[in-house]
Motif scaffolding. Sequence first.
Motif, short mmCIF file in Angstrom:
data_model
loop_
_atom_site.label_atom_id
_atom_site.label_comp_id
_atom_site.label_asym_id
_atom_site.label_seq_id
_atom_site.Cartn_x
_atom_site.Cartn_y
_atom_site.Cartn_z
N ARG B 38 115.21 52.85 -86.52
CA ARG B 38 114.11 52.22 -87.25
C ARG B 38 113.00 51.77 -86.31
NH1 ARG B 38 116.95 46.60 -89.47
NH2 ARG B 38 117.15 45.56 -87.44
N GLN B 39 111.85 51.55 -86.92
CA GLN B 39 110.67 51.14 -86.16
C GLN B 39 109.88 50.15 -87.00
OE1 GLN B 39 107.94 54.34 -85.02
NE2 GLN B 39 107.62 53.29 -83.06
N ALA B 40 109.91 48.89 -86.61
CA ALA B 40 109.13 47.87 -87.30
C ALA B 40 107.64 48.16 -87.10
CB ALA B 40 109.49 46.49 -86.77
N PRO B 41 106.79 47.72 -88.02
CA PRO B 41 105.36 48.00 -87.93
C PRO B 41 104.77 47.61 -86.57
CG PRO B 41 105.86 47.03 -90.04
CD PRO B 41 107.13 46.94 -89.23
N GLY B 42 104.18 48.57 -85.88
CA GLY B 42 103.54 48.32 -84.59
C GLY B 42 104.50 48.07 -83.44
N LYS B 43 105.78 48.29 -83.67
CA LYS B 43 106.79 48.00 -82.65
C LYS B 43 107.47 49.27 -82.15
CE LYS B 43 106.15 43.57 -83.15
NZ LYS B 43 105.45 42.78 -82.08
N GLY B 44 108.46 49.08 -81.27
CA GLY B 44 109.17 50.21 -80.70
C GLY B 44 110.34 50.66 -81.55
N LEU B 45 111.13 51.55 -80.98
CA LEU B 45 112.25 52.17 -81.68
C LEU B 45 113.53 51.36 -81.48
CD1 LEU B 45 111.42 55.76 -80.47
CD2 LEU B 45 111.09 54.90 -82.79
N VAL B 88 113.82 39.89 -94.00
CA VAL B 88 112.43 40.23 -93.70
C VAL B 88 112.35 41.06 -92.42
CG1 VAL B 88 110.22 39.24 -93.03
CG2 VAL B 88 111.52 38.22 -94.91
N GLU B 89 113.19 40.75 -91.46
CA GLU B 89 113.15 41.45 -90.17
C GLU B 89 113.70 42.87 -90.23
OE1 GLU B 89 114.51 38.44 -90.75
OE2 GLU B 89 116.47 38.23 -89.75
N ASP B 90 114.23 43.28 -91.38
CA ASP B 90 114.66 44.67 -91.56
C ASP B 90 113.50 45.57 -91.96
OD1 ASP B 90 117.67 43.40 -93.06
OD2 ASP B 90 117.42 44.21 -91.02
N THR B 91 112.34 44.99 -92.19
CA THR B 91 111.15 45.76 -92.55
C THR B 91 110.83 46.75 -91.43
OG1 THR B 91 110.20 44.03 -93.94
CG2 THR B 91 108.67 45.64 -93.00
N ALA B 92 110.78 48.04 -91.78
CA ALA B 92 110.56 49.07 -90.77
C ALA B 92 110.47 50.44 -91.44
CB ALA B 92 111.73 49.09 -89.77
N VAL B 93 110.02 51.41 -90.68
CA VAL B 93 110.21 52.81 -91.03
C VAL B 93 111.58 53.22 -90.52
CG1 VAL B 93 109.43 55.18 -90.66
CG2 VAL B 93 107.76 53.34 -90.99
N TYR B 94 112.36 53.80 -91.40
CA TYR B 94 113.71 54.24 -91.03
C TYR B 94 113.71 55.75 -90.89
CZ TYR B 94 115.58 49.59 -91.80
OH TYR B 94 115.85 48.25 -91.70
N PHE B 95 114.13 56.21 -89.70
CA PHE B 95 114.23 57.63 -89.42
C PHE B 95 115.70 58.04 -89.40
CE2 PHE B 95 109.89 58.35 -88.04
CZ PHE B 95 109.49 57.17 -87.43
N CYS B 96 116.00 59.21 -89.97
CA CYS B 96 117.29 59.81 -89.68
C CYS B 96 117.09 60.77 -88.52
CB CYS B 96 117.91 60.50 -90.89
SG CYS B 96 116.98 61.90 -91.54
N ALA B 97 118.13 60.92 -87.72
CA ALA B 97 118.02 61.72 -86.50
C ALA B 97 119.39 62.30 -86.17
CB ALA B 97 117.51 60.86 -85.35
N SER B 98 119.37 63.42 -85.48
CA SER B 98 120.63 64.05 -85.11
C SER B 98 121.23 63.37 -83.89
CB SER B 98 120.39 65.53 -84.81
OG SER B 98 119.51 65.66 -83.71
N GLY B 99 122.55 63.43 -83.78
CA GLY B 99 123.22 63.02 -82.56
C GLY B 99 123.64 61.57 -82.49
N LEU B 100 124.58 61.33 -81.58
CA LEU B 100 125.05 59.98 -81.27
C LEU B 100 124.36 59.43 -80.05
CD1 LEU B 100 128.96 60.14 -81.53
CD2 LEU B 100 127.43 58.79 -82.97
N SER B 101 123.76 60.29 -79.28
CA SER B 101 123.14 59.89 -78.02
C SER B 101 121.63 60.13 -78.13
CB SER B 101 123.76 60.66 -76.86
OG SER B 101 123.74 62.05 -77.14
N TYR B 102 121.14 61.20 -77.54
CA TYR B 102 119.73 61.55 -77.74
C TYR B 102 119.61 62.40 -79.00
CZ TYR B 102 121.22 65.89 -75.52
OH TYR B 102 121.88 67.04 -75.20
N SER B 103 118.39 62.45 -79.55
CA SER B 103 118.17 63.12 -80.84
C SER B 103 117.08 64.16 -80.73
CB SER B 103 117.79 62.09 -81.90
OG SER B 103 118.83 61.14 -82.07
#
Lengths: 109, 116
Positions: B38-45, B88-103
Amino acid sequence: EIVMTQSPATLSVSPGGRATLSCRASQSVNTNLAWYQQKPGQAPRLLIYGASTRATGIPARFSGSGSETEFTLTISSLQSEDFAIYYCQQYNTWPPNPIFGQGTKLDIK
Amino acid sequence: EEQLLESGGGLVQPGGSLRLSCVVPEFVFSSYAMSWVRQAPGKGLEWVSAINVGGSRTYYSDSVEGRFTISRDTSENTLYLQMNSLRVEDTAVYFCASGLSYSNYWGQGTLVTVSS
């Protein structure tokens, strides 16, 4: 928990120039380190994994190096499409708990 | 093209629930563990959760452990994230991605907004 620290927060480079982005881990992650590029409104794009292996389709101007706690992403001959935010990510821990750095914004100078 | 397609985001009140879905190309779904990031608005991953290929092992970040549940349906090539007791702090864009490590495969994300 491992902390990933990227520097600088913002880097301004001219098109055609060379960008060097740093990522430091608070403890060794061996070479279990990935780099991603993200543009506004888009998903991250995998650039590098294993600290230095380019992902499929990634141009050779992107290169990664480092091990243990110090890593570098170098982008040579910057193209307009390279201006974006770059994240490092460690994936050395088990159970999995991939941790991202806070990102470096690469700006046009 | 390897398109992962998330859905299910929206506006929900604190304490509420939401279920996210991600339809994954079969060749990705059958070969890879899957994750939510996930990525909160204006924040990192921020990595949230992962599940192995067979669906027998699940993993969560400390921030969502006990509130979120990841699952996968092989017959539908679909990844899910059931989110309960939202904050409230769960607000974010949620991405699905492949893998357990890098995606190397990512969806475009779905926005979850937790607000009263």
